[in-house]
Design a protein around this motif. Structure first.
Motif, short mmCIF file in Angstrom:
data_model
loop_
_atom_site.label_atom_id
_atom_site.label_comp_id
_atom_site.label_asym_id
_atom_site.label_seq_id
_atom_site.Cartn_x
_atom_site.Cartn_y
_atom_site.Cartn_z
N TYR A 38 0.85 -1.19 0.00
CA TYR A 38 0.00 0.00 0.00
C TYR A 38 0.89 1.25 0.00
CZ TYR A 38 -4.42 -2.46 0.93
OH TYR A 38 -5.55 -3.23 0.83
N SER A 39 0.36 2.34 -0.48
CA SER A 39 1.21 3.54 -0.60
C SER A 39 0.44 4.80 -0.28
CB SER A 39 1.81 3.64 -2.00
OG SER A 39 0.79 3.89 -2.97
N ILE A 40 1.19 5.87 -0.06
CA ILE A 40 0.64 7.21 0.12
C ILE A 40 1.16 8.06 -1.02
CG2 ILE A 40 0.59 9.26 1.61
CD1 ILE A 40 1.08 7.37 3.99
N ILE A 41 0.26 8.54 -1.86
CA ILE A 41 0.66 9.39 -2.98
C ILE A 41 0.82 10.82 -2.47
CG2 ILE A 41 0.00 10.34 -5.21
CD1 ILE A 41 -1.54 7.78 -5.76
N HIS A 42 1.98 11.38 -2.65
CA HIS A 42 2.38 12.73 -2.23
C HIS A 42 2.82 12.71 -0.76
CE1 HIS A 42 0.56 13.66 -6.01
NE2 HIS A 42 -0.68 13.68 -5.56
N VAL A 100 4.31 0.31 4.02
CA VAL A 100 3.63 1.34 3.23
C VAL A 100 4.67 2.18 2.50
CG1 VAL A 100 2.16 3.40 3.33
CG2 VAL A 100 1.63 1.40 4.75
N TYR A 101 4.50 2.34 1.19
CA TYR A 101 5.46 3.06 0.36
C TYR A 101 5.15 4.56 0.35
CZ TYR A 101 7.09 -1.37 -1.72
OH TYR A 101 7.62 -2.62 -1.93
N ALA A 102 6.19 5.37 0.20
CA ALA A 102 6.05 6.82 0.05
C ALA A 102 6.20 7.16 -1.43
CB ALA A 102 7.11 7.55 0.87
N ASP A 103 5.08 7.48 -2.07
CA ASP A 103 5.06 7.80 -3.50
C ASP A 103 5.25 9.31 -3.64
OD1 ASP A 103 4.48 8.13 -6.19
OD2 ASP A 103 2.81 6.71 -6.18
N MET A 104 6.51 9.73 -3.84
CA MET A 104 6.89 11.13 -3.73
C MET A 104 7.11 11.79 -5.09
SD MET A 104 7.06 11.58 -0.40
CE MET A 104 8.11 12.99 -0.07
N GLN A 105 6.99 13.12 -5.10
CA GLN A 105 7.20 13.92 -6.31
C GLN A 105 8.21 15.03 -5.99
OE1 GLN A 105 3.89 13.17 -5.17
NE2 GLN A 105 4.19 11.36 -6.43
N PRO A 106 9.49 14.78 -6.24
CA PRO A 106 10.50 15.78 -5.90
C PRO A 106 10.31 17.13 -6.58
CG PRO A 106 11.54 13.65 -6.26
CD PRO A 106 10.10 13.50 -6.68
N ALA A 107 9.59 17.16 -7.71
CA ALA A 107 9.33 18.44 -8.37
C ALA A 107 8.54 19.36 -7.46
CB ALA A 107 8.57 18.22 -9.68
N TRP A 108 7.73 18.79 -6.57
CA TRP A 108 6.99 19.62 -5.62
C TRP A 108 7.95 20.30 -4.64
CZ3 TRP A 108 1.67 17.55 -3.63
CH2 TRP A 108 0.85 17.24 -4.72
N VAL A 142 10.85 4.41 -1.02
CA VAL A 142 10.51 5.72 -1.58
C VAL A 142 10.44 5.61 -3.10
CG1 VAL A 142 11.11 8.17 -1.68
CG2 VAL A 142 11.75 6.81 0.33
N ASN A 143 9.29 5.97 -3.65
CA ASN A 143 9.10 5.97 -5.10
C ASN A 143 9.22 7.39 -5.63
OD1 ASN A 143 6.49 3.72 -4.33
ND2 ASN A 143 8.43 3.12 -5.24
N GLY A 144 9.76 7.53 -6.83
CA GLY A 144 9.95 8.84 -7.43
C GLY A 144 9.03 9.05 -8.62
N GLY A 145 8.33 10.17 -8.62
CA GLY A 145 7.45 10.52 -9.73
C GLY A 145 7.38 12.01 -9.91
N SER A 146 6.53 12.46 -10.84
CA SER A 146 6.46 13.88 -11.16
C SER A 146 5.09 14.50 -10.93
CB SER A 146 6.84 14.10 -12.63
OG SER A 146 5.89 13.48 -13.49
N ASP A 147 4.02 13.71 -11.03
CA ASP A 147 2.66 14.25 -11.07
C ASP A 147 2.50 15.20 -12.25
OD1 ASP A 147 0.03 14.34 -10.22
OD2 ASP A 147 0.36 15.97 -8.80
N HIS A 148 3.12 14.87 -13.37
CA HIS A 148 2.96 15.69 -14.56
C HIS A 148 1.50 15.72 -14.97
CE1 HIS A 148 3.44 16.07 -19.18
NE2 HIS A 148 3.40 17.27 -18.64
N MET A 149 0.98 16.95 -15.17
CA MET A 149 -0.43 17.11 -15.50
C MET A 149 -0.65 17.80 -16.84
SD MET A 149 -2.02 18.07 -11.74
CE MET A 149 -0.83 19.35 -11.36
#
Length: 620
Positions: free
Chosen positions: A443-447, A464-472, A505-512
């Protein structure tokens, strides 16, 4: 070993095959030259060199001109494998879309047969294909098809754009900025109602901040919004009682804005394919599509069927029924879907089941542990200094959903941007875990954004994974520090503490929206994001809480093997090892040893998915 001349001939042959294939597909490879590092990589002693050849099950002396020869080999490079020991190799062999062997140039050359295609890396660095854990390719793909979205950095930039739009649009035609966030403007505020009215007195204007937005008087007249309107999402000035122009998301439906004509299915597919190609250009080979349903997944599968899907997809599914329903109703609703996390294949899989906890830090609607404070009025227009956001779901409903999801084979996640939201999710997950262990469900927490030491301990214990967006962090840490102060900012994106606590820790962007990888909302360039986690530097030039910086190795893991774990695919991707899918990126700098500020400008020279080239740059 083949002579340099023979190797050059084989490389030329490979170029001919590659260019012929791309020409047939109508794809231009571009022109221009790139700098070529000296032949023969030089290794830093702190990084282990892979001396022993690792190869999938083969005879010691197989017939190299038979079925066991590699389709292609890449030699004379620095291969950062991201395996368990983070070892370094010089060369790699690929067969049937998977890595066949990893080792020294000499050992890999011995595997080649008469039809093996050779590539001389000439000292370049190779990393595993990069994976973005959370972004929105479908909406991003159409965001600039009609008009380019302005990259506004100051209020003046915004006002000038609105004035230009008002001059070209018919009276009554809407002027809409699809993603405007006050934290990302130099002045860190919404424009005043008066400023918008002067810029466009007769054209309705709306600045969409996803969870809150700003409108001008013409927009409110068009929507019949008055100071006496009873909708709770309409914000009035606390002192005068007059309309402020600020609207919360719950009232967006009142605006009745112009809608673009619906796109044809073929046009949507074409836009989506082109967006994925843009992701390939920055080294992305895997995408965690953050929101959708079966129709979204069907689009990716259609691209796959046509041979046009150039990245692997993990598609999160928006919770399909009212989350407040009974446990049995939720169970029946999920069973009716007919799939669960992992359904699909190595190209397109069903991802996590997704819910929502709160709003966002960019609009002052995140659910915080403490109030947003007095400065929230200055930036967000919030009149109540005690306001700390509100949850959209309670612990009991969240625990019910989490329990049913676990029983039916789903990974569960939620959009959660404030620290109180993090605690709420963990409270619910503890309840789920008390009846059946959660750890294997990932399970994870997005942001998340704000993590206390206690929250991190709980996450580690529960898996529980941390689904993070370093761009934030890069974009918003300065605003958060100004709003929340020196003490609370220490909890904002605490990457080193998360790693030290044993949290994945997962790395993403939340590109919209927007197409450019650096100016997009949010920036999806993975090298910019990794640089930010390594340096703790922001877009405004600050260095914030430097003690939470992580190593280059940790940053690279966030975008490779960690994200493979996040989609239950660590056995087939995320590192360069025998039998894994041959997804890799040849990059323009040595990620481990180049000057740190050059990391953010690293280019993908070549991107490969399943042994097939999906992007090349310059002359490579």
């Amino acid at each position: 070993m083949n002579s340099k001349k023979e190797l050059a001939n084989k490389t030329t042959r490979r170029e001919f095959i590659r260019k012929s294939t791309y020409a047939a597909a109508g794809i231009s490879l571009g022109a221009g030259a790139i700098g070529t590092p000296a032949l023969g990589p030089v290794w830093d002693a702190k990084h282990k060199i892979r001396d022993q050849l690792k190869v999938e099950n083969m005879d010691n002396n197989p017939d190299r001109d038979g079925d066991n020869q590699p389709d292609q080999i890449l030699v004379n490079g620095k291969i950062i494998t991201v395996d368990a020991s983070f070892s370094i190799a010089e060369a790699v062999a690929i067969r049937n879309g998977r890595f066949m062997a990893v080792g020294s140039t000499g050992d890999i050359e011995k595997l080649a047969g008469s039809s093996t295609i050779w590539t001389d890396l000439e000292g370049r660095t190779v990393i595993p294909g990069l994976i973005d854990a959370h972004l929105h390719p479908d909406s991003a793909s159409t965001s600039e098809l009609v008009d380019e979205i302005p990259d506004v950095r100051r209020i003046d930039d915004l006002i000038n754009w609105i004035k230009a739009q008002a001059r070209t649009k018919k009276e009554g035609e809407w002027i809409i900025h699809p993603k405007y966030f006050p934290t990302r403007i130099k002045e860190m505020r919404w424009p005043a109602l008066e400023e918008l009215d002067i810029a466009a007195p007769r054209s309705p204007v709306f600045l969409n901040g996803t969870y809150a937005g700003m409108s001008n008087s013409a927009a409110m007249r068009a929507a019949n919004i008055t100071k006496d309107s009873e909708d709770p999402g309409i914000v009035t000035d606390a002192e005068t009682g007059q309309l402020s122009g600020l609207l919360h998301a719950s009232s967006f439906h009142l605006l009745g804005m112009d809608r673009l004509p619906p796109m044809t299915y073929e046009a949507q597919l074409d836009a989506l394919e082109k967006m994925i190609r843009r992701y390939n250009q920055v080294g992305l080979t895997g995408l965690g599509s953050g929101l959708g349903d079966h129709s979204t997944l069907d689009m990716y599968n259609e691209l796959k069927k046509r041979g046009q899907l150039t990245a692997r997809i993990f598609q999160n599914i928006s919770f399909p029924i009212d989350i407040g329903k009974s446990e049995e109703e939720i169970r029946r609703g999920l069973i009716r879907l007919g799939y669960h996390t992992g359904s699909g294949d190595e190209w397109a899989r069903v991802g996590a089941l997704k819910a929502w906890i709160d709003g966002g830090i960019l609009t002052g609607t995140a659910f915080l542990r403490e109030p947003w404070g007095a400065r929230a009025k200055e930036i967000y227009g919030l009149s109540d200094a005690a306001y700390r956001g509100e949850p959209q779901i309670n612990k009991e409903a969240l625990a019910t959903v989490g329990t049913v999801a676990q029983q039916l084979g789903w990974k569960f996640t939620a959009h959660c941007t404030g620290g109180a939201g993090v605690d709420l999710m963990l409270d619910a997950f503890e309840e789920v875990n008390s009846s059946s262990p959660l750890k294997d469900r990932r399970y994870s927490i997005i942001h998340g954004n704000f993590y206390t030491p206690e929250a991190m301990k709980r996450m580690s214990r529960l898996g529980v994974y941390a689904d993070m967006q370093p761009a934030w962090f890069y974009k918003d840490a300065d605003a958060m520090k100004y709003l929340l102060g020196e003490s609370r900012i220490k909890l904002f994106h605490p990457y080193k503490s998360l790693f030290d606590a044993g949290v994945m820790v997962n790395g993403g962007s939340d590109h919209m929206v927007k197409y450019d990888s650096y100016t997009a909302i949010n920036p999806y360039n993975p090298f910019l994001s990794m640089w930010s986690t390594i340096t703790r530097k922001t877009e405004r030039g600050s260095t914030i809480v430097p003690e939470e910086a992580i190593t280059r190795e940790q940053a690279l893991k966030m975008y490779t093997i960690n994200n493979a774990y996040g989609s239950f695919e660590e056995k087939i991707k995320g590192s360069i090892e025998p039998e894994k899918l041959a997804d890799l990126v040849v990059i323009s700098e040595d990620f481990l040893d180049c000057p740190v500020d050059r990391i953010k400008a690293i280019k993908a020279e070549m991107t490969m998915v399943g042994g097939e080239i999906v992007h090349t740059r310059g002359s490579f």
